[in-house]
Design a protein around this motif. Structure first.
Motif, PDB file in Angstrom:
ATOM      1  N   CYS A 237      37.160  83.442   8.360  1.00 61.87           N
ATOM      2  CA  CYS A 237      35.724  83.248   8.212  1.00 61.87           C
ATOM      3  C   CYS A 237      35.008  84.602   8.170  1.00 61.87           C
TER       4      CYS A 237
ATOM      5  N   CYS B  13      32.561  84.832  11.493  1.00 67.74           N
ATOM      6  CA  CYS B  13      33.025  84.940  12.880  1.00 67.74           C
ATOM      7  C   CYS B  13      34.504  85.280  12.992  1.00 67.74           C
TER       8      CYS B  13
ATOM      9  N   GLY C 149      36.917  83.451  12.430  1.00 65.03           N
ATOM     10  CA  GLY C 149      37.710  82.304  12.827  1.00 65.03           C
ATOM     11  C   GLY C 149      38.674  81.905  11.721  1.00 65.03           C
TER      12      GLY C 149
ATOM     13  N   CYS D  92      35.449  76.607   8.543  1.00 59.93           N
ATOM     14  CA  CYS D  92      35.800  77.442   9.686  1.00 59.93           C
ATOM     15  C   CYS D  92      36.039  76.550  10.900  1.00 59.93           C
TER      16      CYS D  92
ATOM     17  N   CYS E 288      33.163  78.250  13.826  1.00 54.44           N
ATOM     18  CA  CYS E 288      31.708  78.096  13.704  1.00 54.44           C
ATOM     19  C   CYS E 288      31.327  76.947  12.774  1.00 54.44           C
TER      20      CYS E 288
HETATM   21 ZN    ZN Z   1      33.305  80.992  11.357  1.00 55.43          ZN
END
Ligand code: ZN
Length: 59
Positions: free
Chosen positions: A11, A14, A16, A37, A40
């Motif tokens: 991501c 973030c 992720g 993601c 988030c």
């Molecule tokens: Zn994310």
């Protein structure tokens, strides 16, 4: 989007990990679908084999 790319992308917001929800594709490539993601829950579209991984502020 080439399938092997999944191992290398995350991501952009973030960092992720991304889950692939595939609509269409072949053994090498995802043509249509969505990357979500797992952290988030932002979603990134894949259209015509191109994944749109731009962060929100660059759209
Ligand atoms: Zn994310």
């Amino acid at each position: 989007m080439k399938r092997w790319i999944m191992e290398y992308i995350c991501c952009p917001e973030c960092r992720g990990s991304l889950r692939l929800d595939e609509v269409s594709g072949d053994e090498n490539e995802v043509l249509e679908g969505t990357l979500t993601c797992t952290k988030c829950e932002r979603t990134y579209p894949i259209a015509e084999g191109i994944a749109d991984l731009l962060p929100d502020n660059q759209r």
